[in-house]
Motif scaffolding. Structure first.
Motif, PDB file in Angstrom:
ATOM      1  N   LYS A   1       0.839  -1.214   0.000  1.00 11.59           N
ATOM      2  CA  LYS A   1       0.000   0.000   0.000  1.00 11.59           C
ATOM      3  C   LYS A   1       0.866   1.254   0.000  1.00 11.59           C
ATOM      4  CE  LYS A   1      -3.834   2.302   2.350  1.00 11.59           C
ATOM      5  NZ  LYS A   1      -3.218   3.626   2.159  1.00 11.59           N
ATOM      6  N   VAL A   2       1.933   1.250   0.796  1.00  7.86           N
ATOM      7  CA  VAL A   2       2.847   2.390   0.832  1.00  7.86           C
ATOM      8  C   VAL A   2       3.490   2.593  -0.542  1.00  7.86           C
ATOM      9  CG1 VAL A   2       5.061   3.209   1.773  1.00  7.86           C
ATOM     10  CG2 VAL A   2       3.310   2.314   3.301  1.00  7.86           C
ATOM     11  N   LYS A   3       3.861   1.499  -1.217  1.00  8.74           N
ATOM     12  CA  LYS A   3       4.442   1.594  -2.565  1.00  8.74           C
ATOM     13  C   LYS A   3       3.451   2.225  -3.538  1.00  8.74           C
ATOM     14  CE  LYS A   3       7.842  -0.234  -4.063  1.00  8.74           C
ATOM     15  NZ  LYS A   3       9.206   0.301  -4.362  1.00  8.74           N
ATOM     16  N   ASP A   4       2.173   1.820  -3.436  1.00  8.21           N
ATOM     17  CA  ASP A   4       1.138   2.394  -4.310  1.00  8.21           C
ATOM     18  C   ASP A   4       0.944   3.880  -4.016  1.00  8.21           C
ATOM     19  OD1 ASP A   4       0.695  -0.011  -5.572  1.00  8.21           O
ATOM     20  OD2 ASP A   4      -1.021  -0.572  -4.320  1.00  8.21           O
ATOM     21  N   ASP A   5       0.913   4.222  -2.706  1.00  5.99           N
ATOM     22  CA  ASP A   5       0.750   5.635  -2.324  1.00  5.99           C
ATOM     23  C   ASP A   5       1.932   6.462  -2.794  1.00  5.99           C
ATOM     24  OD1 ASP A   5      -1.598   4.913  -1.111  1.00  5.99           O
ATOM     25  OD2 ASP A   5      -0.802   4.947   0.940  1.00  5.99           O
ATOM     26  N   LEU A   6       3.119   5.865  -2.751  1.00  2.00           N
ATOM     27  CA  LEU A   6       4.330   6.565  -3.209  1.00  2.00           C
ATOM     28  C   LEU A   6       4.276   6.824  -4.705  1.00  2.00           C
ATOM     29  CD1 LEU A   6       7.071   7.666  -2.282  1.00  2.00           C
ATOM     30  CD2 LEU A   6       8.030   5.385  -2.623  1.00  2.00           C
ATOM     31  N   LYS A   7       3.749   5.881  -5.464  1.00  2.00           N
ATOM     32  CA  LYS A   7       3.611   6.044  -6.921  1.00  2.00           C
ATOM     33  C   LYS A   7       2.640   7.190  -7.234  1.00  2.00           C
ATOM     34  CE  LYS A   7       2.503   3.414 -11.118  1.00  2.00           C
ATOM     35  NZ  LYS A   7       1.551   4.416 -11.633  1.00  2.00           N
TER      36      LYS A   7
ATOM     37  N   ALA B   1       3.191  17.039  -2.503  1.00  2.00           N
ATOM     38  CA  ALA B   1       3.624  15.724  -2.968  1.00  2.00           C
ATOM     39  C   ALA B   1       5.017  15.384  -2.446  1.00  2.00           C
ATOM     40  CB  ALA B   1       3.606  15.673  -4.493  1.00  2.00           C
ATOM     41  N   LEU B   2       5.916  16.385  -2.431  1.00  2.00           N
ATOM     42  CA  LEU B   2       7.283  16.153  -1.956  1.00  2.00           C
ATOM     43  C   LEU B   2       7.299  15.797  -0.468  1.00  2.00           C
ATOM     44  CD1 LEU B   2       9.191  19.010  -3.836  1.00  2.00           C
ATOM     45  CD2 LEU B   2       9.398  16.546  -4.222  1.00  2.00           C
ATOM     46  N   MET B   3       6.458  16.480   0.319  1.00  2.00           N
ATOM     47  CA  MET B   3       6.370  16.172   1.752  1.00  2.00           C
ATOM     48  C   MET B   3       5.821  14.758   1.961  1.00  2.00           C
ATOM     49  SD  MET B   3       4.912  19.763   3.332  1.00  2.00           S
ATOM     50  CE  MET B   3       4.660  18.996   4.924  1.00  2.00           C
ATOM     51  N   GLU B   4       4.782  14.450   1.164  1.00  2.00           N
ATOM     52  CA  GLU B   4       4.178  13.126   1.273  1.00  2.00           C
ATOM     53  C   GLU B   4       5.170  12.036   0.868  1.00  2.00           C
ATOM     54  OE1 GLU B   4       0.860  10.484   1.963  1.00  2.00           O
ATOM     55  OE2 GLU B   4       1.366  12.532   2.568  1.00  2.00           O
ATOM     56  N   MET B   5       5.955  12.288  -0.182  1.00  2.00           N
ATOM     57  CA  MET B   5       6.941  11.314  -0.653  1.00  2.00           C
ATOM     58  C   MET B   5       8.009  11.046   0.413  1.00  2.00           C
ATOM     59  SD  MET B   5       7.357  12.600  -4.600  1.00  2.00           S
ATOM     60  CE  MET B   5       8.971  11.856  -4.811  1.00  2.00           C
ATOM     61  N   ALA B   6       8.449  12.098   1.087  1.00  2.00           N
ATOM     62  CA  ALA B   6       9.486  11.928   2.124  1.00  2.00           C
ATOM     63  C   ALA B   6       8.974  11.016   3.241  1.00  2.00           C
ATOM     64  CB  ALA B   6       9.880  13.289   2.685  1.00  2.00           C
ATOM     65  N   ASN B   7       7.739  11.237   3.674  1.00  2.00           N
ATOM     66  CA  ASN B   7       7.159  10.401   4.727  1.00  2.00           C
ATOM     67  C   ASN B   7       6.975   8.960   4.263  1.00  2.00           C
ATOM     68  OD1 ASN B   7       6.970  12.535   6.554  1.00  2.00           O
ATOM     69  ND2 ASN B   7       4.935  13.149   5.824  1.00  2.00           N
ATOM     70  N   LEU B   8       6.495   8.819   3.014  1.00  2.00           N
ATOM     71  CA  LEU B   8       6.235   7.477   2.486  1.00  2.00           C
ATOM     72  C   LEU B   8       7.527   6.693   2.266  1.00  2.00           C
ATOM     73  CD1 LEU B   8       3.357   8.323  -0.022  1.00  2.00           C
ATOM     74  CD2 LEU B   8       3.163   6.890   2.030  1.00  2.00           C
TER      75      LEU B   8
ATOM     76  N   GLU C   1      10.293   7.011   3.956  1.00  2.00           N
ATOM     77  CA  GLU C   1      10.757   6.598   5.285  1.00  2.00           C
ATOM     78  C   GLU C   1       9.971   5.376   5.769  1.00  2.00           C
ATOM     79  OE1 GLU C   1      11.043   8.390   9.835  1.00  2.00           O
ATOM     80  OE2 GLU C   1      10.728   9.756   8.145  1.00  2.00           O
ATOM     81  N   GLU C   2       8.643   5.405   5.564  1.00  2.00           N
ATOM     82  CA  GLU C   2       7.805   4.285   5.965  1.00  2.00           C
ATOM     83  C   GLU C   2       8.119   3.034   5.139  1.00  2.00           C
ATOM     84  OE1 GLU C   2       4.692   2.373   8.154  1.00  2.00           O
ATOM     85  OE2 GLU C   2       5.912   4.155   8.475  1.00  2.00           O
ATOM     86  N   GLU C   3       8.423   3.236   3.856  1.00  2.51           N
ATOM     87  CA  GLU C   3       8.770   2.108   2.986  1.00  2.51           C
ATOM     88  C   GLU C   3      10.030   1.403   3.480  1.00  2.51           C
ATOM     89  OE1 GLU C   3      10.018   1.259  -1.689  1.00  2.51           O
ATOM     90  OE2 GLU C   3      10.309   3.220  -0.757  1.00  2.51           O
ATOM     91  N   GLN C   4      11.055   2.175   3.847  1.00  2.14           N
ATOM     92  CA  GLN C   4      12.304   1.597   4.343  1.00  2.14           C
ATOM     93  C   GLN C   4      12.090   0.852   5.660  1.00  2.14           C
ATOM     94  OE1 GLN C   4      15.408   1.408   2.905  1.00  2.14           O
ATOM     95  NE2 GLN C   4      14.233   2.131   1.137  1.00  2.14           N
ATOM     96  N   LYS C   5      11.257   1.419   6.526  1.00  2.00           N
ATOM     97  CA  LYS C   5      10.966   0.804   7.816  1.00  2.00           C
ATOM     98  C   LYS C   5      10.273  -0.549   7.611  1.00  2.00           C
ATOM     99  CE  LYS C   5       7.990   1.492  11.840  1.00  2.00           C
ATOM    100  NZ  LYS C   5       6.952   2.376  12.436  1.00  2.00           N
ATOM    101  N   LEU C   6       9.260  -0.583   6.752  1.00  2.00           N
ATOM    102  CA  LEU C   6       8.528  -1.826   6.503  1.00  2.00           C
ATOM    103  C   LEU C   6       9.405  -2.856   5.793  1.00  2.00           C
ATOM    104  CD1 LEU C   6       5.106  -0.285   5.418  1.00  2.00           C
ATOM    105  CD2 LEU C   6       5.554  -1.587   7.514  1.00  2.00           C
ATOM    106  N   TYR C   7      10.254  -2.384   4.884  1.00  2.00           N
ATOM    107  CA  TYR C   7      11.163  -3.286   4.163  1.00  2.00           C
ATOM    108  C   TYR C   7      12.100  -3.987   5.158  1.00  2.00           C
ATOM    109  CZ  TYR C   7      14.580  -4.925   0.717  1.00  2.00           C
ATOM    110  OH  TYR C   7      15.415  -5.707  -0.056  1.00  2.00           O
ATOM    111  N   HIS C   8      12.626  -3.208   6.117  1.00  2.00           N
ATOM    112  CA  HIS C   8      13.528  -3.781   7.123  1.00  2.00           C
ATOM    113  C   HIS C   8      12.781  -4.794   8.000  1.00  2.00           C
ATOM    114  CE1 HIS C   8      16.882  -4.168   9.821  1.00  2.00           C
ATOM    115  NE2 HIS C   8      16.184  -3.709  10.853  1.00  2.00           N
ATOM    116  N   GLN C   9      11.544  -4.483   8.355  1.00  2.00           N
ATOM    117  CA  GLN C   9      10.742  -5.413   9.155  1.00  2.00           C
ATOM    118  C   GLN C   9      10.527  -6.731   8.402  1.00  2.00           C
ATOM    119  OE1 GLN C   9       7.484  -2.439  10.091  1.00  2.00           O
ATOM    120  NE2 GLN C   9       7.566  -3.492  12.056  1.00  2.00           N
TER     121      GLN C   9
END
Length: 355
Positions: A53-59, A74-81, A83-91
């Protein structure tokens, strides 16, 4: 990695369908088996769905970047997404690391005074107290099985069971040679002495019933119960020591009032030690590249130094030091153990990626 995640997600959906079938609902054992399998996969599937879902939101946010009116948002949203993508990937990486089948088990620990005579035995007693305090902090229970007290205090040898939640996952890193540097109370000149004690940690294996011990392979001695674990027992010859002749492994038990019960417990401990030796031999046969870099768990391997003059504890396997020896000896082992777990995880992830 994503092929594995897709396969896990597919399996999870198949299990959901299986669990509503009448023939499964009417078969308690099958229902229990499939429910456990589903439960084991649920966390990975939930986080993978969040990740997608985060990947879709990032797209979508990247598409918005092309609109001048929406670019800043969009740039602010991308920065947050991102960061969340990296966190979930590590999990997801962590969840895909093969789990140690023994992590949830209780453990049998053995501490022995080694080099340093009386001071080594005193240090062995200090380590036992340290692990006792740590067990209390984790709501674990300690049960002494056998102990030989040192002439000047501490223990020449002490064996004990640690019971609780995920005990082995935390204590499995403690096997090896522990070194202490301090001025003994008997040292008139104030010189720092170095002594060692060895620690052995073994999971409480479920399959000990499969270990066969012939009567002709053991020597059984009985003696008076005394010392740690034996204060509340009678003074009859109830304590038992068993020597396994083929391997030279010696175990004892003195916590029960009955000689028969002590023998049963000693035999169970002997089976655990034999099984542990067999598993270590199997792991050794796998080759060096398959061994954990954290350590082999061998008694002779120096893993940690407790330096009293500097109030410092150093774990040599990962180069971790803390100037809180006083708190460590009071059971605050968590920072050291968490550092070991983190390093072990990094190495396993590297191995997984390499494969």
């Amino acid at each position: 990695m994503f092929n594995r995640l897709d396969a896990i997600e597919k399996k999870f959906k198949e299990l959901n369908l299986e669990l509503v079938k009448p023939e499964v609902l009417n078969d308690f054992n099958k229902l229990k088996e499939l429910s456990k399998e589903q439960s084991d996969l649920k966390e990975i599937v939930d986080i993978y769905e969040q990740y997608k879902k985060v990947k879709d939101d990032l797209k979508q946010a990247k598409d918005m970047e092309n609109d001048p009116d929406l670019k800043e948002m969009a740039l602010m949203e991308m920065a947050n997404l991102e960061e969340e993508e990296q966190k979930l990937y590590h999990q997801l990486e962590i969840l895909l690391v093969p789990k140690d089948e023994n992590d949830g088990k209780n453990v049998i620990m053995e501490i022995r005074g080694a080099a340093g005579g009386d001071e080594a035995n005193i240090f062995a007693g200090d380590l036992f107290r340290m692990y006792s305090y740590y067990a209390d902090k984790n709501n674990w229970k300690i049960e002494v099985v056998h102990a030989i007290e040192g002439a000047s205090g501490g223990f020449a040898q002490i064996e004990f069971l640690v019971k609780g939640s995920n005990v082995y996952s935390k204590l499995k890193y403690e096997s090896g040679s522990h070194r202490v540097q301090r001025v003994p109370e008997t040292e008139a000149q104030g010189r720092v002495h170095t002594s060692t004690a060895t620690v052995l940690v073994m999971p409480e294996f479920d399959e000990i019933g499969n270990v066969e011990i012939k009567d002709t392979d053991i020597k059984v001695d009985v003696f008076h119960s005394s010392g740690a674990g034996g204060q509340s027992v009678n003074t009859a010859n109830s304590a038992v020591r068993i020597t396994h002749i083929p391997t030279g492994i010696v175990v004892g038990c003195q916590t029960e009032r009955s000689q028969l019960r002590n023998k049963e417990r000693a035999l169970n401990l002997l089976k655990i030690k034999i099984l542990d030796e067999q598993k270590r031999a199997q792991e050794g046969a796998m080759g060096e590249e398959r061994k954990s870099k954290i350590g082999t768990g061998d008694r002779s391997e120096k893993i940690r130094t407790y330096n009293y003059p500097q109030n410092r504890v150093t774990d040599h396997r990962i180069g971790f030091s803390t100037m809180t020896l006083d708190r460590v000896m009071d059971g605050e082992l968590e920072p050291i153990i968490e550092a070991l777990i983190t390093e072990d995880l990094k190495l396993k992830l590297a191995g997984e990626n390499f494969d």
